[in-house]
Design a protein around this motif. Structure first.
Motif, PDB file in Angstrom:
ATOM      1  N   UNK A   9       0.846  -1.191   0.000  1.00 23.78           N
ATOM      2  CA  UNK A   9       0.000   0.000   0.000  1.00 23.78           C
ATOM      3  C   UNK A   9       0.883   1.242   0.000  1.00 23.78           C
ATOM      4  N   UNK A  10       0.578   2.167  -0.892  1.00 25.56           N
ATOM      5  CA  UNK A  10       1.363   3.390  -0.960  1.00 25.56           C
ATOM      6  C   UNK A  10       0.763   4.488  -0.103  1.00 25.56           C
ATOM      7  N   UNK A  11      -0.492   4.368   0.236  1.00 27.50           N
ATOM      8  CA  UNK A  11      -1.190   5.382   1.007  1.00 27.50           C
ATOM      9  C   UNK A  11      -1.039   5.109   2.507  1.00 27.50           C
ATOM     10  N   UNK A  12      -0.634   6.131   3.242  1.00 29.30           N
ATOM     11  CA  UNK A  12      -0.477   5.983   4.691  1.00 29.30           C
ATOM     12  C   UNK A  12      -1.805   5.717   5.398  1.00 29.30           C
ATOM     13  N   UNK A  18      -5.531  -0.731   7.598  1.00 30.60           N
ATOM     14  CA  UNK A  18      -5.316  -2.181   7.557  1.00 30.60           C
ATOM     15  C   UNK A  18      -4.714  -2.696   8.852  1.00 30.60           C
ATOM     16  N   UNK A  19      -3.750  -1.982   9.398  1.00 28.03           N
ATOM     17  CA  UNK A  19      -3.107  -2.433  10.633  1.00 28.03           C
ATOM     18  C   UNK A  19      -4.084  -2.363  11.804  1.00 28.03           C
ATOM     19  N   UNK A  20      -4.834  -1.273  11.896  1.00 29.38           N
ATOM     20  CA  UNK A  20      -5.780  -1.157  13.007  1.00 29.38           C
ATOM     21  C   UNK A  20      -6.953  -2.128  12.863  1.00 29.38           C
ATOM     22  N   UNK A  21      -7.387  -2.373  11.617  1.00 34.29           N
ATOM     23  CA  UNK A  21      -8.444  -3.368  11.408  1.00 34.29           C
ATOM     24  C   UNK A  21      -7.954  -4.760  11.774  1.00 34.29           C
ATOM     25  N   UNK A  72      -8.667  -0.980   3.125  1.00 29.69           N
ATOM     26  CA  UNK A  72      -8.735  -1.255   4.556  1.00 29.69           C
ATOM     27  C   UNK A  72      -9.996  -0.718   5.207  1.00 29.69           C
ATOM     28  N   UNK A  73     -10.576   0.343   4.645  1.00 27.87           N
ATOM     29  CA  UNK A  73     -11.791   0.918   5.223  1.00 27.87           C
ATOM     30  C   UNK A  73     -12.991   0.009   5.018  1.00 27.87           C
TER      31      UNK A  73
END
Length: 99
Positions: A9-12, A18-21, A72-73
């Motif tokens: 993923x290039x977008x922060x 994704x990490x928090x999910x 991720x959303x």
């Protein structure tokens, strides 16, 4: 061997989602699932004893899913809806089958 950059993923904000999910959302889904299971099955003590192991296994599986998705959303939305569904089942389980 490093990962292929075209799959990263290039977008922060996507990385954070994704990490928090994976960490928080996966834990919420797995814990509410096991609470609902303990309230709706007749022998809740066995579910609580085995949930120590199965909760961890389910959480690890749910940690992998956000990294397989492109957005991720959307995974967060699915995890929150699933958590809400299991929370409603827990609420009605406490009303119908009080422990």
């Amino acid at each position: 061997m490093p990962a292929n950059p075209k799959y990263l993923s290039k977008s922060t904000p996507q990385r954070i989602a994704k990490i928090s999910a994976a960490i928080l959302g996966g834990y919420l889904v797995s814990s509410t699932f096991h609470m609902a299971l303990a309230l709706w099955l007749p022998d809740h003590k066995i579910v609580l004893i085995t949930s120590v192991f199965t909760l961890f296994i389910l959480w690890m599986v749910l940690m992998i899913i956000p990294f397989l998705a492109k957005n991720g959303w959307k995974v967060w939305g699915i995890y929150l809806l699933t958590t809400l569904l299991f929370s409603v089942a827990v609420h009605y389980g406490q009303i119908i089958h009080p422990i």
